[in-house]
Scaffold this active site. Structure first.
Site, PDB file in Angstrom:
ATOM      1  N   HIS A  32      13.915   5.742  -3.854  1.00  0.00           N
ATOM      2  CA  HIS A  32      12.605   6.258  -4.245  1.00  0.00           C
ATOM      3  C   HIS A  32      11.558   5.398  -3.519  1.00  0.00           C
ATOM      4  O   HIS A  32      11.793   4.221  -3.255  1.00  0.00           O
ATOM      5  CB  HIS A  32      12.483   6.078  -5.764  1.00  0.00           C
ATOM      6  CG  HIS A  32      11.291   6.706  -6.393  1.00  0.00           C
ATOM      7  ND1 HIS A  32      10.039   6.152  -6.327  1.00  0.00           N
ATOM      8  CD2 HIS A  32      11.158   7.837  -7.127  1.00  0.00           C
ATOM      9  CE1 HIS A  32       9.183   6.918  -6.994  1.00  0.00           C
ATOM     10  NE2 HIS A  32       9.830   7.946  -7.493  1.00  0.00           N
TER      11      HIS A  32
ATOM     12  N   LYS B 263      10.555   7.353 -19.020  1.00  0.00           N
ATOM     13  CA  LYS B 263      11.735   8.147 -18.673  1.00  0.00           C
ATOM     14  C   LYS B 263      12.839   7.985 -19.716  1.00  0.00           C
ATOM     15  O   LYS B 263      13.845   8.680 -19.683  1.00  0.00           O
ATOM     16  CB  LYS B 263      12.269   7.732 -17.299  1.00  0.00           C
ATOM     17  CG  LYS B 263      11.340   8.119 -16.143  1.00  0.00           C
ATOM     18  CD  LYS B 263      12.043   7.961 -14.821  1.00  0.00           C
ATOM     19  CE  LYS B 263      11.104   7.861 -13.636  1.00  0.00           C
ATOM     20  NZ  LYS B 263      10.418   9.101 -13.308  1.00  0.00           N
TER      21      LYS B 263
ATOM     22  N   ASP C 216      17.433  -0.752  -9.422  1.00  0.00           N
ATOM     23  CA  ASP C 216      16.390   0.159  -9.909  1.00  0.00           C
ATOM     24  C   ASP C 216      17.064   1.080 -10.927  1.00  0.00           C
ATOM     25  O   ASP C 216      17.816   1.984 -10.564  1.00  0.00           O
ATOM     26  CB  ASP C 216      15.823   0.945  -8.722  1.00  0.00           C
ATOM     27  CG  ASP C 216      14.908   2.099  -9.137  1.00  0.00           C
ATOM     28  OD1 ASP C 216      14.798   2.375 -10.353  1.00  0.00           O
ATOM     29  OD2 ASP C 216      14.320   2.728  -8.251  1.00  0.00           O
TER      30      ASP C 216
ATOM     31  N   CYS D 100       9.481  11.896  -4.125  1.00  0.00           N
ATOM     32  CA  CYS D 100       9.161  10.531  -3.681  1.00  0.00           C
ATOM     33  C   CYS D 100      10.327   9.914  -2.906  1.00  0.00           C
ATOM     34  O   CYS D 100      10.589   8.715  -2.995  1.00  0.00           O
ATOM     35  CB  CYS D 100       8.759   9.630  -4.846  1.00  0.00           C
ATOM     36  SG  CYS D 100       7.287  10.198  -5.697  1.00  0.00           S
TER      37      CYS D 100
ATOM     38  N   GLN E  92      16.521   5.793 -13.291  1.00  0.00           N
ATOM     39  CA  GLN E  92      17.241   7.030 -13.612  1.00  0.00           C
ATOM     40  C   GLN E  92      18.580   6.783 -14.290  1.00  0.00           C
ATOM     41  O   GLN E  92      19.266   7.743 -14.645  1.00  0.00           O
ATOM     42  CB  GLN E  92      17.453   7.863 -12.337  1.00  0.00           C
ATOM     43  CG  GLN E  92      16.182   8.338 -11.672  1.00  0.00           C
ATOM     44  CD  GLN E  92      15.416   9.360 -12.522  1.00  0.00           C
ATOM     45  OE1 GLN E  92      15.950   9.940 -13.467  1.00  0.00           O
ATOM     46  NE2 GLN E  92      14.157   9.578 -12.187  1.00  0.00           N
TER      47      GLN E  92
END
Lengths: 130, 447
Positions: free
Chosen positions: B161, B264, B238, B404, B241
């Site tokens: 991303h 999220k 990261d 993104c 997600q």
């Protein structure tokens, strides 16, 4: 679902765009990208005696951005450069004849922005000043 | 003091970190083994007010398939925010009065809840940020600027991303460090051979997404981390997600940093988390300067507070942190294994249904076992923006665009895709609405 923006005019211009391609050489060539979705439009213009004698656009993007650019070329070809620069967002939307939501406004006006930046040589135009 | 205190309703005591702040959610803790977990969405959907709104006249019920962009919020989170503002709000770590002490206790309890959720051994390792982006920028600035030298290698992947790419571009430009990129295989998984080649160059840091937001690929994070650590690099995961959808445990991963976003993971916007290994955080200077992050301030210089306060300059998003705590408590009540199982069943159902729609090409891993609840696809001859706009006419909310991830899509020779993504509250009928909408897309464009 009656308010679909995918009316015949949009689909016709999308599938069979007018003035599609490149002009080489051209008096003005300009390319813009919609950073939100990556849509691209390039417009080439030939100018004679202050008139847009020939115009061509190329690019990739959604039906709204591509059809709108196609309709725009019909509006300005054979017209004075000054008139094309003075064309407003509302003029174009009227010609499109579809309800454009705020989210799609950047798509609908990408061609207009590309043409105006190319013709004026400006580095940017605020969307609400188009 | 007394009259002041009397002017306010008595604040509720700070909840213990392992207790839900409200109990409006309906979780069947002892579900019999024969009850199919695919019904998790049906069971918890009443907890999400936004999903139970009546649609505007003429529109069918909302099918919300854009959870990867931002999740919806359960009543427990909304109540936590409201209750906090109605009973407890004051600035934290400042007041000696009771209200401020209660607010501070709740804020710190939320930190402990976060630590527990990601398996962090020490709540001091949990830094509250605005979102994943800020967490990564914090590491890039506070660690990167101080430790990177010209020629040092930072390893990223081509699937990142923009939030795990642009901060490193900025810090590389400033320090003279170099960026190296792990490649992607045609099925949307990472090319670990190219990782090994890069690791042979003694990188300083490896930063990668646990789950791809654009394709849903679940990367082998523990394995990548193991190899990177063996090569002497620090590892940043990261988790934007992954944290909301699969169990994430920082000790099991073995990483040095984990960043994720509250919004999220069923929590509020404006709050995120950076977890960092204590000894590394202790050695880092501040990111932003201001109140709360100092020990002593002179006119021309200052000394820094201990972690995590060192990285939390200014008044933080107190209510949002408490709301995040409520969100994680709610999710833990369901169990991340069950969330992952539910979303995986939805994924398999979606892949099965989409296979029947002419012109639809699903991108990403060919092995669904390596895919989270994210389905990215194209429709022949139709731009994703048009797909999404026609789906919206049927009240189906999906994401269309580059997600993104412009470099990733360029690798696949695409400008944009349409993406449907699931959450614990997603139900099969939403996927049915998607399929119906896609048939309409075909009727309009390819009819």
């Amino acid at each position: 679902m009656t308010d679909s923006i995918y009316r015949e005019i949009i689909l016709d211009h999308y599938k069979n765009p007018h003035h599609h391609g490149r002009l080489d050489p051209a008096d003005v060539s300009h390319e813009e990208t919609n950073p939100l979705c990556g849509d691209e439009i390039r417009i080439d213009v030939r100018i004679n005696d202050g008139l847009i004698s020939e115009i061509a656009f190329d690019g990739r993007g959604c039906a709204v951005s591509q059809a709108s650019a196609s309709i725009l070329t019909d509006m300005v070809v054979g017209r004075p450069v000054t008139e094309a620069i003075a064309l407003s967002r509302e003029d174009l939307l009227e010609e499109l004849g579809i309800p454009v939501s705020p989210a799609r406004m950047k798509c609908a006006t990408l061609g207009l922005k590309t043409l105006k930046l190319g013709l004026t040589g400006a580095t940017s135009i605020d969307d609400d000043k188009l | 003091m007394t009259s002041c205190r009397d002017a306010f309703p008595a604040p509720k005591p700070a909840p213990a970190p392992d207790r839900p702040m409200t109990t409006t959610h309906v979780i069947v803790e002892d579900r019999p083994a024969h009850v199919p977990p695919g019904t998790l969405g049906d069971r918890i959907r009443p907890d999400f007010p936004i999903l139970n709104q009546l649609p505007s006249p003429g529109r069918p019920a909302l099918a919300f398939l854009d959870t990867a962009a931002s999740s919806q919020k359960p009543r427990a989170v909304i109540d936590a925010l409201t209750t906090y503002y109605e009973t407890t709000h004051a600035n934290i770590h400042r007041g000696v009065y009771q209200l401020s002490e209660h607010a501070t206790a709740q804020y710190e309890a939320a930190r402990a809840t976060v630590a527990d959720f990601i398996g962090a051994p020490d709540p001091h390792e949990v830094v509250f940020t605005r979102n994943t982006t800020e967490g990564i920028n914090l590491v890039a600035n506070a660690w990167g600027r101080r430790n990177l030298r010209p020629g040092d290698l930072i390893i990223l992947t081509v699937m990142e991303h923009h939030s795990n790419l642009v901060p490193w571009q900025l810090v590389a430009e400033e320090t003279g460090a170099e960026l190296g990129f792990v490649g992607m295989l045609p099925d949307g998984t990472l090319d670990l051979v190219s990782l090994d080649a890069l690791l042979a160059r003694a990188p300083k840091l490896v930063a990668f997404s646990h789950v791809s937001n654009a394709l849903g690929t679940i990367h082998p994070a523990a394995e990548i981390t193991r190899r990177a650590k063996a090569a002497g690099a620090l590892v940043l995961v990261d988790g934007a997600q992954s944290t909301p959808h699969i169990p994430v445990d920082v000790v099991a991963l073995g990483c040095d940093f984990l960043a994720f976003s509250g919004h999220k993971v069923l929590g509020p916007t404006g709050i995120g988390v950076l977890w960092g290994r204590r000894e590394i955080l202790d050695g880092m200077g501040p990111f932003m300067g201001g109140g709360s992050m100092i020990r002593r301030v002179e006119l021309t210089h200052s000394t820094w507070a201990d972690v995590p306060a060192r990285f939390e300059a200014g008044t933080p998003a107190i209510a949002e942190a408490i709301g995040l705590g409520a969100a994680l408590t709610y999710l833990k009540g369901i169990g991340l294994e069950r969330v992952a199982e539910h979303e995986h069943q939805l994924l398999e159902y979606a892949l099965d249904r989409l296979a029947d729609v002419p012109g639809v090409t699903v991108l990403g891993p060919s092995d669904p076992a390596r895919q989270a609840g994210v389905v990215s696809f194209t429709v022949d001859g139709v731009h994703p923006h048009d797909v999404a706009a026609i789906l919206d006419e049927g009240n189906v909310a999906v994401r269309a665009g580059h997600h993104c991830c412009q470099p990733l899509l360029r690798e696949m020779d695409l400008v944009a895709t349409t993406r449907a993504s699931f959450g614990p509250y997603t139900v099969q009928s939403e996927i049915d609405a998607l399929v119906t909408g896609l048939r309409r897309v075909n009727a309009i464009f390819n009819g």
